[in-house]
Design a protein around this motif. Structure first.
Motif, mmCIF file in Angstrom:
data_model
loop_
_atom_site.group_PDB
_atom_site.id
_atom_site.type_symbol
_atom_site.label_atom_id
_atom_site.label_comp_id
_atom_site.label_asym_id
_atom_site.label_seq_id
_atom_site.Cartn_x
_atom_site.Cartn_y
_atom_site.Cartn_z
ATOM 1 N N LEU A 130 0.835 -1.211 0.000
ATOM 2 C CA LEU A 130 0.000 0.000 0.000
ATOM 3 C C LEU A 130 0.863 1.252 0.000
ATOM 4 C CD1 LEU A 130 -2.868 -0.883 2.510
ATOM 5 C CD2 LEU A 130 -3.077 -0.448 0.062
ATOM 6 N N LYS A 131 1.944 1.191 0.781
ATOM 7 C CA LYS A 131 2.836 2.345 0.850
ATOM 8 C C LYS A 131 3.467 2.613 -0.517
ATOM 9 C CE LYS A 131 6.880 3.993 3.272
ATOM 10 N NZ LYS A 131 8.081 3.513 3.962
ATOM 11 N N ASP A 132 3.888 1.531 -1.199
ATOM 12 C CA ASP A 132 4.455 1.705 -2.536
ATOM 13 C C ASP A 132 3.434 2.337 -3.478
ATOM 14 O OD1 ASP A 132 6.795 0.646 -1.657
ATOM 15 O OD2 ASP A 132 6.458 -1.351 -2.496
ATOM 16 N N ASN A 133 2.200 1.821 -3.413
ATOM 17 C CA ASN A 133 1.154 2.375 -4.274
ATOM 18 C C ASN A 133 0.866 3.829 -3.942
ATOM 19 O OD1 ASN A 133 0.720 0.089 -5.804
ATOM 20 N ND2 ASN A 133 -0.802 -0.750 -4.407
ATOM 21 N N LEU A 134 0.852 4.138 -2.634
ATOM 22 C CA LEU A 134 0.606 5.516 -2.217
ATOM 23 C C LEU A 134 1.672 6.444 -2.784
ATOM 24 C CD1 LEU A 134 -0.962 7.555 -0.481
ATOM 25 C CD2 LEU A 134 0.543 6.971 1.415
ATOM 26 N N GLN A 135 2.920 5.981 -2.741
ATOM 27 C CA GLN A 135 4.004 6.806 -3.276
ATOM 28 C C GLN A 135 3.830 7.038 -4.775
ATOM 29 O OE1 GLN A 135 7.888 5.938 -1.974
ATOM 30 N NE2 GLN A 135 8.851 7.388 -3.358
ATOM 31 N N ILE A 136 3.429 5.981 -5.486
ATOM 32 C CA ILE A 136 3.211 6.115 -6.926
ATOM 33 C C ILE A 136 2.099 7.131 -7.198
ATOM 34 C CG2 ILE A 136 2.332 4.906 -8.959
ATOM 35 C CD1 ILE A 136 3.807 2.398 -7.875
ATOM 36 N N VAL A 137 1.001 7.022 -6.430
ATOM 37 C CA VAL A 137 -0.134 7.933 -6.617
ATOM 38 C C VAL A 137 0.261 9.374 -6.290
ATOM 39 C CG1 VAL A 137 -2.414 8.551 -5.733
ATOM 40 C CG2 VAL A 137 -1.904 6.178 -6.267
ATOM 41 N N LEU A 138 1.014 9.542 -5.171
ATOM 42 C CA LEU A 138 1.450 10.887 -4.785
ATOM 43 C C LEU A 138 2.336 11.499 -5.856
ATOM 44 C CD1 LEU A 138 2.298 10.620 -0.975
ATOM 45 C CD2 LEU A 138 0.534 12.011 -2.052
ATOM 46 N N GLU A 139 3.275 10.706 -6.362
ATOM 47 C CA GLU A 139 4.189 11.237 -7.368
ATOM 48 C C GLU A 139 3.440 11.572 -8.646
ATOM 49 O OE1 GLU A 139 8.232 8.976 -5.802
ATOM 50 O OE2 GLU A 139 7.814 9.117 -7.951
ATOM 51 N N GLU A 140 2.490 10.717 -9.008
ATOM 52 C CA GLU A 140 1.681 10.982 -10.194
ATOM 53 C C GLU A 140 0.881 12.271 -10.002
ATOM 54 O OE1 GLU A 140 1.774 9.641 -12.982
ATOM 55 O OE2 GLU A 140 -0.006 10.448 -13.969
ATOM 56 N N ASN A 141 0.312 12.423 -8.804
ATOM 57 C CA ASN A 141 -0.451 13.636 -8.493
ATOM 58 C C ASN A 141 0.438 14.873 -8.596
ATOM 59 O OD1 ASN A 141 -2.661 15.164 -7.634
ATOM 60 N ND2 ASN A 141 -2.053 15.007 -5.504
ATOM 61 N N ASN A 142 1.654 14.764 -8.074
ATOM 62 C CA ASN A 142 2.594 15.888 -8.144
ATOM 63 C C ASN A 142 2.952 16.213 -9.582
ATOM 64 O OD1 ASN A 142 2.568 15.972 -5.400
ATOM 65 N ND2 ASN A 142 4.443 14.814 -5.124
ATOM 66 N N ARG A 143 3.208 15.161 -10.355
ATOM 67 C CA ARG A 143 3.546 15.382 -11.770
ATOM 68 C C ARG A 143 2.408 16.099 -12.485
ATOM 69 N NH1 ARG A 143 6.793 10.728 -11.492
ATOM 70 N NH2 ARG A 143 5.029 9.323 -11.600
ATOM 71 N N LEU A 144 1.177 15.683 -12.180
ATOM 72 C CA LEU A 144 0.016 16.308 -12.822
ATOM 73 C C LEU A 144 -0.131 17.763 -12.396
ATOM 74 C CD1 LEU A 144 -2.572 13.393 -12.621
ATOM 75 C CD2 LEU A 144 -1.431 14.285 -14.650
ATOM 76 N N THR A 145 0.142 18.051 -11.107
ATOM 77 C CA THR A 145 0.088 19.437 -10.625
ATOM 78 C C THR A 145 1.097 20.292 -11.379
ATOM 79 O OG1 THR A 145 -0.599 18.722 -8.431
ATOM 80 C CG2 THR A 145 0.338 20.925 -8.598
ATOM 81 N N ILE A 146 2.319 19.765 -11.516
ATOM 82 C CA ILE A 146 3.371 20.506 -12.223
ATOM 83 C C ILE A 146 3.001 20.688 -13.689
ATOM 84 C CG2 ILE A 146 5.760 20.390 -12.988
ATOM 85 C CD1 ILE A 146 6.336 18.868 -10.337
ATOM 86 N N GLU A 147 2.537 19.599 -14.307
ATOM 87 C CA GLU A 147 2.162 19.671 -15.718
ATOM 88 C C GLU A 147 1.017 20.664 -15.914
ATOM 89 O OE1 GLU A 147 0.949 15.973 -17.357
ATOM 90 O OE2 GLU A 147 0.879 16.738 -19.402
ATOM 91 N N ASN A 148 0.058 20.635 -14.997
ATOM 92 C CA ASN A 148 -1.082 21.554 -15.056
ATOM 93 C C ASN A 148 -0.596 23.006 -14.997
ATOM 94 O OD1 ASN A 148 -3.709 22.474 -15.055
ATOM 95 N ND2 ASN A 148 -3.975 22.204 -12.867
ATOM 96 N N THR A 149 0.359 23.257 -14.097
ATOM 97 C CA THR A 149 0.911 24.611 -13.981
ATOM 98 C C THR A 149 1.584 25.034 -15.279
ATOM 99 O OG1 THR A 149 1.251 24.284 -11.625
ATOM 100 C CG2 THR A 149 2.473 26.062 -12.645
ATOM 101 N N HIS A 150 2.382 24.120 -15.846
ATOM 102 C CA HIS A 150 3.076 24.439 -17.098
ATOM 103 C C HIS A 150 2.088 24.691 -18.233
ATOM 104 C CE1 HIS A 150 6.973 22.332 -15.583
ATOM 105 N NE2 HIS A 150 6.832 23.546 -15.106
ATOM 106 N N LEU A 151 1.031 23.880 -18.267
ATOM 107 C CA LEU A 151 0.028 24.054 -19.322
ATOM 108 C C LEU A 151 -0.705 25.383 -19.180
ATOM 109 C CD1 LEU A 151 -1.440 20.446 -19.560
ATOM 110 C CD2 LEU A 151 -0.058 21.635 -21.253
ATOM 111 N N ARG A 152 -1.021 25.753 -17.914
ATOM 112 C CA ARG A 152 -1.664 27.048 -17.671
ATOM 113 C C ARG A 152 -0.768 28.179 -18.168
ATOM 114 N NH1 ARG A 152 -5.763 27.462 -13.470
ATOM 115 N NH2 ARG A 152 -6.155 25.430 -12.554
ATOM 116 N N GLU A 153 0.542 28.053 -17.849
ATOM 117 C CA GLU A 153 1.475 29.099 -18.261
ATOM 118 C C GLU A 153 1.560 29.186 -19.777
ATOM 119 O OE1 GLU A 153 4.416 28.880 -14.367
ATOM 120 O OE2 GLU A 153 5.069 28.104 -16.314
ATOM 121 N N ALA A 154 1.639 28.011 -20.429
ATOM 122 C CA ALA A 154 1.715 27.998 -21.889
ATOM 123 C C ALA A 154 0.463 28.631 -22.483
ATOM 124 C CB ALA A 154 1.883 26.563 -22.388
#
Ligand SMILES: [Zn+2]
Length: 122
Positions: free
Chosen positions: A27-51
């Motif tokens: 579960l911890k491994d999965n949580l880390q994967i989900v958190l990292e994916e969520n972070n990546r999406l937040t960053i990507e979302n920010t970049h897309l907004r800026e673009a």
């Protein structure tokens, strides 16, 4: 309860705890994967907004009132995106392109992240 039954019971409990530990680890491994994916999406979302904002900042040749209306909504989005990234960094994750969404080791500052945030503040 006789001694043998008691021993078997403890052994059984030990096996169950071992199983639970394995599940917890998974579960911890999965949580880390989900958190990292969520972070990546937040960053990507920010970049897309800026673009998107940069595109909207370019004056359209057939421009009119509609363009300036759209441009007025840009600033809150940009600062919201920056706030999201700052929050993510404060929570202990990388927002730089180098480590992108992964947890920062022992909460140590990352020069790439700080450079990124500093650049955004200008
Ligand atoms: Zn970083």
């Amino acid at each position: 309860m006789d001694k043998k039954a008691f021993f078997d019971s403890v052994t059984n409990m030990e096996e169950q705890i071992g199983d639970l530990y394995g599940q917890l680890s998974g579960l911890k491994d999965n949580l880390q994967i989900v958190l990292e994916e969520n972070n990546r999406l937040t960053i990507e979302n920010t970049h897309l907004r800026e673009a998107l904002n940069q595109q909207q900042d370019v004056p359209a040749e057939d421009g009119g009132d509609k363009v300036s209306e759209t441009t007025q909504t840009v600033t809150p989005d940009q600062s919201a995106g920056h706030d999201n990234l700052m929050q993510l960094y404060k929570e202990g994750f990388h927002i730089c392109n180098v480590h992108f969404g992964s947890p920062r080791t022992n909460g140590e500052d990352c020069l790439f992240c700080l450079g990124f945030l500093g650049h955004k503040n200008q």
